[in-house]
Structures are given as C-alpha cells and as structure tokens.
Motif scaffolding. Structure first.
Motif, PDB file in Angstrom:
ATOM      1  N   LEU A   1      32.231 -85.571   3.040  1.00 35.23           N
ATOM      2  CA  LEU A   1      33.034 -85.283   1.866  1.00 35.23           C
ATOM      3  C   LEU A   1      34.501 -85.535   2.186  1.00 35.23           C
ATOM      4  O   LEU A   1      34.967 -85.211   3.258  1.00 35.23           O
ATOM      5  CB  LEU A   1      32.866 -83.820   1.458  1.00 35.23           C
TER       6      LEU A   1
ATOM      7  N   TYR B   1      26.061 -83.776  -4.671  1.00 39.92           N
ATOM      8  CA  TYR B   1      26.066 -82.549  -3.876  1.00 39.92           C
ATOM      9  C   TYR B   1      25.787 -81.353  -4.779  1.00 39.92           C
ATOM     10  O   TYR B   1      26.196 -81.334  -5.939  1.00 39.92           O
ATOM     11  CB  TYR B   1      27.425 -82.361  -3.182  1.00 39.92           C
TER      12      TYR B   1
ATOM     13  N   GLU C   1      26.069 -76.769  -1.430  1.00 41.56           N
ATOM     14  CA  GLU C   1      26.579 -77.693  -0.409  1.00 41.56           C
ATOM     15  C   GLU C   1      28.107 -77.784  -0.455  1.00 41.56           C
ATOM     16  O   GLU C   1      28.758 -77.879   0.584  1.00 41.56           O
ATOM     17  CB  GLU C   1      25.966 -79.082  -0.595  1.00 41.56           C
TER      18      GLU C   1
ATOM     19  N   GLU D   1      30.744 -76.908   2.549  1.00 44.56           N
ATOM     20  CA  GLU D   1      31.745 -77.872   3.028  1.00 44.56           C
ATOM     21  C   GLU D   1      33.173 -77.343   2.877  1.00 44.56           C
ATOM     22  O   GLU D   1      34.036 -77.637   3.687  1.00 44.56           O
ATOM     23  CB  GLU D   1      31.595 -79.192   2.259  1.00 44.56           C
TER      24      GLU D   1
END
Length: 103
Positions: free
Chosen positions: A1, A67, A71, A75
């Motif tokens: 990401l 995503y 998730e 992150e």
C-alpha cells in the motif's frame, strides 16, 4: 500500500461541523461524520480522517484496489474500522451529489 504525502506532515487541524445533511432515496437524513475533517491548510483542503493526514481519497482508492476494511486498519494502525466506513459513506454521498455535464 502506498501512503499519501499529506500523511507525513505534522500539524493540528480544525474540523467542519460534525453533522452533515445527506439526501438518500428522497429522504433528508442527518448522518454524523465526526471522523471526516476538512481544513484548507491541510492536505490541500482534501477530506482527511480525524486529522491524521490520511485522506478519504487514499482510503477509497485502497478499498477500490480490493483491500478490505480490516486489511486497511492493519496497514494503517492509526485507523479503526469506523474510519474506513465513514470514508466510504462520505464517498458515497459525494458520488450521489447531482452533477451536470459541461456543454
């Protein structure tokens, strides 16, 4: 990401009023978006999540890339699920606003 450049800058921001009016299915609704902040001095005036310098745009792009909300908060541990949900609600409201094509 990938992260936004805005995320790396530090400063405090003020938010717009926490209640916004939404129009959905012909009904006028009051929906609290207390996690969405907009300040012309922060991130070029883009909507951010709780002033964390994470933009709503970033969250929506990551969602669009497939995503899950879980998730995303993994992150970006400074986020919680409600942040992601409110970003999606805000994006849905913006997408539902009436626009006209330029002639």
């Amino acid at each position: 990401l990938q992260t936004s450049d805005c995320r790396l800058k530090a400063s405090t921001i003020s938010s717009l009023p926490h209640l916004r009016l939404f129009h959905e299915s012909g009904r006028l609704l009051h929906m609290a978006l207390d996690r969405i902040h907009i300040d012309p001095q922060v991130c070029g005036g883009k909507a951010t999540i709780r002033g964390l310098r994470l933009t709503v745009e970033l969250v929506l792009r990551v969602l669009g890339d497939g995503y899950t909300a879980a998730e995303i908060v993994t992150e970006y541990p400074e986020l919680v699920l409600e942040d992601v949900y409110q970003a999606a609600k805000y994006g849905a409201w913006l997408a539902g606003e009436q626009t006209s094509a330029a002639s």
